[in-house]
Scaffold this active site. Structure first.
Site: not given
Length: 305
Positions: A139, A181-184, A267
């Protein structure tokens, strides 16, 4: 618009239609969904086409927004070779189309081009610190190469290009299982599961609400040809992942517990955009506060569940 049925693409389709444009939405539905654009299908100015951008596209258009590419680690690491192809060959095909029909062409790049940065916040002049052979490289390097292609087409063919670097964005129509991260955090909290933090939770991110981001896209596309970017579009407010998790738990009223897992390879420890250029060139800055945006996103996921 390639990737038009995705999270960002569907919002951009919606906004462009509201401004009176005719929109051709191109998507292969790998991560995008027809559900995201169902409400637009009855609009006579909207057309949806199933197509993979790694193959040439022959249409007549005035402007091209190239958003096609899986953008979350879960999805782009599923088939890393195809991810790189989508970024690189997709860029070549869209640039070729733009050259043929003399269209202005927009590239959705990413803050991932900065990698795990040693400069903070990240200005557009920073070249980044990216691992070229890691799990995220398909990516990161794919997007970096796409930028290279855009600027070489500009220099070689004097094409009108626009390149935006997107920082973490969230909002309605995020894929519930995309690993972001937000949806998780929201899905775990609403489901009563443990809320997962990686590392110690003190790594930082900046979170931009989708409506603000789309305004930035359209503002950049509307600039004169001399303005090419790259331009950072994101929210300069910086929060730790733990702070975000605590906010999600508060707003959902969830009794979920925080649990810690090892940090994934490469990360980034911190990520925040320098948006000086966006303010000066586009007159753009975000207006939606994190609490308000997270509340709207929680409501969306509640309705999905």
């Amino acid at each position: 618009m390639t990737g038009g049925a995705g999270f960002l693409g569907s919002h951009l389709c919606e906004q462009l239609l509201s401004q009176g444009h005719s929109v051709l939405c191109v998507d292969n539905y790998f991560t995008g969904s027809r559900k995201n654009i169902e409400h637009l299908l009855g609009n006579p100015n909207f057309e949806a086409m199933r197509h993979d951008v790694t193959f040439p596209l022959y249409v007549e258009v005035d402007e091209i927004y190239n958003l096609a590419c899986p953008a979350s680690p879960v999805h782009y690491q599923f088939d890393p070779v195809q991810t790189t192809k989508t970024s690189v060959i997709g860029a070549i095909n869209m640039l070729g189309l733009a050259k043929r029909v003399r269209a202005k062409v927009f590239q959705a790049s990413t803050s991932e081009v900065y990698g795990d940065p040693e400069v903070h916040p990240q200005p557009e002049e920073y070249w980044g610190r990216v691992n070229p052979i890691g799990f995220r490289s398909c990516y990161d390097e794919g997007k970096r190469c796409a930028e290279t292609l855009f600027f070489d087409y500009r220099r070689q063919h004097n094409m009108p290009i626009k390149v935006v670097r997107i920082f973490n964005t969230y909002g309605p129509r995020m894929h519930p299982n995309d690993g972001r991260v937000v949806s998780n955090l929201i899905m775990q909290a609403l489901s009563g599961e443990d809320v997962t933090l990686y590392g110690d939770g003190n790594q930082t991110r900046s979170f931009c609400y989708v409506d603000d981001l789309i305004r930035g896209f359209i503002a950049l596309m509307g600039t004169e040809d001399a303005v090419t970017g790259p331009i950072n579009i994101g929210n300069p407010g910086e929060f730790t992942i733990r702070q975000l998790a605590e906010l999600v738990l508060e707003l959902t009223g969830s009794s979920s517990k925080l649990v810690y897992r090892p940090l994934p390879p490469d990360d980034p420890r911190q990520r925040r955009p320098d948006i000086t250029k966006a303010k000066a060139v586009l007159g753009w800055e975000p207006t939606v506060q994190l609490r308000d945006g997270v509340e709207r996103t929680i409501q969306y996921f509640r309705n999905q569940l």
